[in-house]
Write a protein that holds these residues in place. Sequence first.
Motif, PDB file in Angstrom:
ATOM      1  N   UNK A 174      15.297  79.236  10.531  1.00 14.56           N
ATOM      2  CA  UNK A 174      15.256  80.660  10.204  1.00 14.56           C
ATOM      3  C   UNK A 174      14.521  80.886   8.892  1.00 14.56           C
ATOM      4  N   UNK A 175      14.718  79.994   7.908  1.00  9.73           N
ATOM      5  CA  UNK A 175      14.040  80.104   6.625  1.00  9.73           C
ATOM      6  C   UNK A 175      14.271  78.796   5.876  1.00  9.73           C
ATOM      7  N   UNK A 176      13.463  78.567   4.848  1.00 12.91           N
ATOM      8  CA  UNK A 176      13.605  77.389   3.991  1.00 12.91           C
ATOM      9  C   UNK A 176      13.358  77.834   2.565  1.00 12.91           C
ATOM     10  N   UNK A 177      14.351  77.674   1.699  1.00  4.45           N
ATOM     11  CA  UNK A 177      14.305  78.205   0.343  1.00  4.45           C
ATOM     12  C   UNK A 177      14.509  77.097  -0.677  1.00  4.45           C
ATOM     13  N   UNK A 178      13.742  77.162  -1.748  1.00  3.19           N
ATOM     14  CA  UNK A 178      13.870  76.231  -2.868  1.00  3.19           C
ATOM     15  C   UNK A 178      14.360  77.007  -4.087  1.00  3.19           C
ATOM     16  N   UNK A 179      15.581  76.734  -4.550  1.00  3.65           N
ATOM     17  CA  UNK A 179      16.120  77.408  -5.729  1.00  3.65           C
ATOM     18  C   UNK A 179      15.478  76.817  -6.985  1.00  3.65           C
ATOM     19  N   UNK A 180      14.976  77.667  -7.840  1.00  3.05           N
ATOM     20  CA  UNK A 180      14.333  77.185  -9.050  1.00  3.05           C
ATOM     21  C   UNK A 180      14.855  77.965 -10.256  1.00  3.05           C
ATOM     22  N   UNK A 181      14.742  77.348 -11.427  1.00  5.26           N
ATOM     23  CA  UNK A 181      15.187  77.979 -12.663  1.00  5.26           C
ATOM     24  C   UNK A 181      14.602  77.240 -13.847  1.00  5.26           C
ATOM     25  N   UNK A 182      15.266  77.304 -14.983  1.00  7.25           N
ATOM     26  CA  UNK A 182      14.822  76.614 -16.180  1.00  7.25           C
ATOM     27  C   UNK A 182      15.234  75.152 -16.124  1.00  7.25           C
ATOM     28  N   UNK A 183      14.311  74.207 -16.363  1.00  5.35           N
ATOM     29  CA  UNK A 183      14.673  72.787 -16.349  1.00  5.35           C
ATOM     30  C   UNK A 183      15.804  72.430 -17.319  1.00  5.35           C
ATOM     31  N   UNK A 184      15.843  73.081 -18.485  1.00  5.56           N
ATOM     32  CA  UNK A 184      16.917  72.765 -19.432  1.00  5.56           C
ATOM     33  C   UNK A 184      18.266  73.259 -18.926  1.00  5.56           C
ATOM     34  N   UNK A 185      18.276  74.427 -18.292  1.00  3.61           N
ATOM     35  CA  UNK A 185      19.521  74.937 -17.707  1.00  3.61           C
ATOM     36  C   UNK A 185      19.981  74.034 -16.569  1.00  3.61           C
ATOM     37  N   UNK A 186      19.040  73.622 -15.739  1.00  5.50           N
ATOM     38  CA  UNK A 186      19.370  72.717 -14.647  1.00  5.50           C
ATOM     39  C   UNK A 186      19.926  71.400 -15.173  1.00  5.50           C
ATOM     40  N   UNK A 187      19.327  70.879 -16.250  1.00  2.23           N
ATOM     41  CA  UNK A 187      19.800  69.629 -16.858  1.00  2.23           C
ATOM     42  C   UNK A 187      21.250  69.765 -17.295  1.00  2.23           C
ATOM     43  N   UNK A 188      21.578  70.849 -18.016  1.00  3.49           N
ATOM     44  CA  UNK A 188      22.949  71.031 -18.506  1.00  3.49           C
ATOM     45  C   UNK A 188      23.928  71.192 -17.349  1.00  3.49           C
ATOM     46  N   UNK A 189      23.553  71.981 -16.334  1.00  2.60           N
ATOM     47  CA  UNK A 189      24.434  72.217 -15.200  1.00  2.60           C
ATOM     48  C   UNK A 189      24.672  70.921 -14.417  1.00  2.60           C
ATOM     49  N   UNK A 190      23.603  70.164 -14.205  1.00  2.00           N
ATOM     50  CA  UNK A 190      23.706  68.913 -13.455  1.00  2.00           C
ATOM     51  C   UNK A 190      24.580  67.899 -14.194  1.00  2.00           C
ATOM     52  N   UNK A 191      24.353  67.744 -15.502  1.00  2.00           N
ATOM     53  CA  UNK A 191      25.113  66.758 -16.263  1.00  2.00           C
ATOM     54  C   UNK A 191      26.593  67.130 -16.323  1.00  2.00           C
ATOM     55  N   UNK A 192      26.898  68.407 -16.544  1.00  4.01           N
ATOM     56  CA  UNK A 192      28.293  68.846 -16.589  1.00  4.01           C
ATOM     57  C   UNK A 192      28.988  68.579 -15.262  1.00  4.01           C
ATOM     58  N   UNK A 193      28.313  68.871 -14.163  1.00  2.00           N
ATOM     59  CA  UNK A 193      28.891  68.626 -12.834  1.00  2.00           C
ATOM     60  C   UNK A 193      29.118  67.140 -12.595  1.00  2.00           C
ATOM     61  N   UNK A 194      28.095  66.334 -12.888  1.00  4.61           N
ATOM     62  CA  UNK A 194      28.192  64.902 -12.594  1.00  4.61           C
ATOM     63  C   UNK A 194      29.252  64.215 -13.446  1.00  4.61           C
ATOM     64  N   UNK A 195      29.385  64.662 -14.713  1.00  9.27           N
ATOM     65  CA  UNK A 195      30.437  64.101 -15.567  1.00  9.27           C
ATOM     66  C   UNK A 195      31.809  64.543 -15.080  1.00  9.27           C
ATOM     67  N   UNK A 196      31.935  65.804 -14.721  1.00  8.73           N
ATOM     68  CA  UNK A 196      33.215  66.330 -14.237  1.00  8.73           C
ATOM     69  C   UNK A 196      33.675  65.593 -12.983  1.00  8.73           C
ATOM     70  N   UNK A 197      32.746  65.313 -12.098  1.00 10.04           N
ATOM     71  CA  UNK A 197      33.089  64.667 -10.834  1.00 10.04           C
ATOM     72  C   UNK A 197      32.994  63.146 -10.892  1.00 10.04           C
ATOM     73  N   UNK A 198      32.642  62.606 -12.074  1.00  9.60           N
ATOM     74  CA  UNK A 198      32.510  61.149 -12.266  1.00  9.60           C
ATOM     75  C   UNK A 198      31.658  60.535 -11.159  1.00  9.60           C
TER      76      UNK A 198
END
Length: 213
Positions: A133-157
């Motif tokens: 039906x559609x294919x979407x790529x979510x994009x944003x600021x690389x620094x924001x993505x870095x902080x969000x990714x690291x916080x998630x990965x640390x939280x979930x070990x």
Amino acid sequence: MSSLPDISPSPARVVLITGPSGSGKSSFAARSGLPVLCLDDFYKEHDDPTLPLVPGSRDVDWDSPLSWDADAAVRAITELCTVGCTDVPVYDISTSSRTGTSRMDLDGAPLFLAEGIFAADVVRRCRDLGLLADALCLRGSPTTTFRRRLARDLREARKPVPFLLRRGWRLMRTERRIVAHQVDLGAYACGQTEAAARVAAASDHQAPEGSRA
């Protein structure tokens, strides 16, 4: 490569949601109100001899599509689109292993989301099968993505901290190239607001005539 039936039209269709790790794919999909297939569950296991390594390192390159079973993911998408249900692996990222299976049932929904960093790698196959039906790529600021990714990965070990830091730095430096590659594979790059509008449009298009507003 496993052969798949040529099915067109299909009772249900899929919106593929991709983007760099940490771009908000899972939270976006959860807010959509649609059934969601998590494509991360199709990662290969830690002892798979075909797992790729980061060049110049002993780290497994979990950001390479070679670490992922695309054929199994497409089979699951196909089964959801054609019969409305499928068995999905239950994957533990912290141990890089499959711990079981779960049953996913669309319960008659004509549209669902499939989200993961490798979703763009199956855009062409889903389109050729008449499932997309559609294919979407979510994009944003690389620094924001870095902080969000690291916080998630640390939280979930998810992995050891040194590995997460090495991976996070590498992904932040290459994020714009990652997005460009996913666009080349057929995904449309946008922010979450535009992505939500496109999912709503796809959902309205898939709804039976009598149920549309």
